[in-house]
Design a protein around this motif. Structure first.
Motif, mmCIF file in Angstrom:
data_model
loop_
_atom_site.group_PDB
_atom_site.id
_atom_site.type_symbol
_atom_site.label_atom_id
_atom_site.label_comp_id
_atom_site.label_asym_id
_atom_site.label_seq_id
_atom_site.Cartn_x
_atom_site.Cartn_y
_atom_site.Cartn_z
ATOM 1 N N GLU A 1 0.842 -1.190 0.000
ATOM 2 C CA GLU A 1 0.000 0.000 0.000
ATOM 3 C C GLU A 1 0.882 1.247 0.000
ATOM 4 N N HIS B 1 -4.563 6.455 0.309
ATOM 5 C CA HIS B 1 -3.758 5.240 0.342
ATOM 6 C C HIS B 1 -4.306 4.295 -0.705
ATOM 7 N N HIS C 1 -5.275 0.345 -2.282
ATOM 8 C CA HIS C 1 -5.737 -1.002 -1.983
ATOM 9 C C HIS C 1 -5.269 -1.926 -3.100
ATOM 10 N N SER D 1 -11.523 -0.349 4.855
ATOM 11 C CA SER D 1 -11.628 -1.531 5.703
ATOM 12 C C SER D 1 -11.897 -1.094 7.142
ATOM 13 N N ASP E 1 -8.938 0.494 8.380
ATOM 14 C CA ASP E 1 -8.833 1.896 7.959
ATOM 15 C C ASP E 1 -9.629 2.797 8.897
HETATM 16 ZN ZN LIG Z 1 -7.273 0.679 3.353
#
Ligand SMILES: [Zn+2]
Length: 159
Positions: free
Chosen positions: A23, A94, A96, A104, A107
């Motif tokens: 990531e 960011h 994925h 998520s 996150d």
């Molecule tokens: Zn994420």
């Protein structure tokens, strides 16, 4: 709504492709208006995830393929870079890798300490097999209880 210049969209995509399959993470610099944000520049940061949290049994705690850590010092550097250009830090992005561009649970928990206010953008760039795919943006609402998607719009020129 998160508006961005074509240069910003390209920079996020390029960063996500460069760090694949890990990531990437960085800050969005720009201007905050009442009804939208305009991202004018990116401040790429290092993904400094080094197993800060034990996430689950059997999990590789040092993997950066599905998690990131943004060092507060990198955030301060981004604030200084923004200030030098007369703009602000308006969000974080960011990637994925090989996953949908939806936040998520990890996150959400990681974002709770991020501050930045109710308009702060959490952009996510999906990257599939090394090629940048969809880009989404999210707002963290209700004291960090949930993400709500916001519209992303690429403007025509690099104002
Ligand atoms: Zn994420």
């Amino acid at each position: 709504m998160l508006r961005m210049t074509p240069d910003v969209a390209r920079a996020i995509a390029a960063h996500a492709e460069a760090t694949y399959p890990d990531e990437c993470v960085g800050l969005l610099l720009g201007r905050l208006a009442d009804d939208h944000k305009l991202a004018l520049a990116v401040h790429p940061a290092e993904n400094r995830w080094e197993g800060q949290m034990q996430l689950a049994a059997g999990d590789d705690p040092t993997s950066r393929r599905d998690r990131f850590y943004l060092d507060p010092r990198d955030y301060l550097r981004a604030e200084r870079a923004a200030g030098a250009q007369g703009i602000d830090v308006i969000g974080v992005y960011h990637s994925h890798p090989d996953d949908v561009a939806q936040p998520s649970e990890r996150d959400r928990i990681g974002a709770q300490g991020a501050g930045g206010g109710p308009h702060f953008a959490f952009a996510i760039q999906s990257v599939r097999q090394g090629v940048a795919a969809e880009l989404t943006s999210w707002l963290l609402l209700d004291n960090g209880a949930r993400f709500v998607q916001e519209q992303v719009e690429e403007i025509a020129d690099n104002r």
